[in-house]
Design an enzyme around this catalytic site. Structure first.
Site, PDB file in Angstrom:
ATOM      1  N   GLY A  68       0.784  -1.223   0.000  1.00 26.79           N
ATOM      2  CA  GLY A  68       0.000   0.000   0.000  1.00 26.79           C
ATOM      3  C   GLY A  68       0.816   1.273   0.000  1.00 26.79           C
ATOM      4  N   SER A  69       0.156   2.328   0.405  1.00 28.14           N
ATOM      5  CA  SER A  69       0.634   3.700   0.281  1.00 28.14           C
ATOM      6  C   SER A  69       1.831   4.017   1.179  1.00 28.14           C
ATOM      7  CB  SER A  69      -0.516   4.642   0.641  1.00 28.14           C
ATOM      8  OG  SER A  69      -0.053   5.958   0.794  1.00 28.14           O
ATOM      9  N   THR A  70       2.630   4.970   0.712  1.00 32.90           N
ATOM     10  CA  THR A  70       3.758   5.462   1.507  1.00 32.90           C
ATOM     11  C   THR A  70       3.284   6.164   2.774  1.00 32.90           C
ATOM     12  OG1 THR A  70       3.810   7.477   0.173  1.00 32.90           O
ATOM     13  CG2 THR A  70       5.333   5.710  -0.442  1.00 32.90           C
ATOM     14  N   VAL A  71       2.009   6.539   2.831  1.00 33.63           N
ATOM     15  CA  VAL A  71       1.460   7.139   4.046  1.00 33.63           C
ATOM     16  C   VAL A  71       1.524   6.122   5.195  1.00 33.63           C
ATOM     17  CG1 VAL A  71      -0.603   8.195   5.096  1.00 33.63           C
ATOM     18  CG2 VAL A  71       0.013   8.730   2.738  1.00 33.63           C
ATOM     19  N   GLY A  72       1.635   4.849   4.864  1.00 34.99           N
ATOM     20  CA  GLY A  72       1.776   3.795   5.869  1.00 34.99           C
ATOM     21  C   GLY A  72       2.937   4.049   6.806  1.00 34.99           C
TER      22      GLY A  72
END
Length: 129
Positions: free
Chosen positions: A60-64
């Site tokens: 998933g996203s780099t916001v992880g």
């Protein structure tokens, strides 16, 4: 039992393992309190609070990375063990000061096991056998 792996994020922590057999996305997968909210997860409804999270790899996203950092700063997530760590999980763990070891045979760890994650030496010890 001692499992040799690769040190990713420094530090040593002891705690209870919570194990997911599926890759995990921290963005949309967990809330601010550490509850697993991804309905597709095999540990849906359980909590990461005070646990060492064992899972194959992140997705998933780099916001992880920011989500992991937030869980660390709130004292929710104690440690991480991966089969294969990728940059999103590694970055969040390093920024949050969460000990992380990968390249470990995670099949040998069960939810409820008391383990030690040694992010300095790249070792995971299973204490209750």
């Amino acid at each position: 039992m001692e499992l040799k792996g690769r040190a990713i994020s420094k530090g040593i922590v002891e705690g209870i393992a919570i194990v997911s057999k599926k890759p995990f996305s921290f963005l949309g997968g967990v809330d601010e309190e550490g509850n697993i909210i991804d309905k597709e997860s095999d540990i849906y409804g359980q909590s990461l609070k005070g646990k060492i999270f064992v899972f194959p790899y992140g997705r998933g996203s780099t916001v992880g990375s920011y989500v992991i950092y937030g869980l660390a700063k709130r004292g929710i997530l104690k440690g991480i063990v991966n089969k294969e760590c990728e940059p999103i999980v590694a970055t969040g763990a390093i920024l949050g000061g969460i000990p992380l070891v990968d390249k470990v045979d995670i099949e040998k760890i069960k939810t409820g096991d008391r383990i030690v994650v040694d992010g300095n030496k790249g070792i995971v010890r299973i204490l209750d056998e």
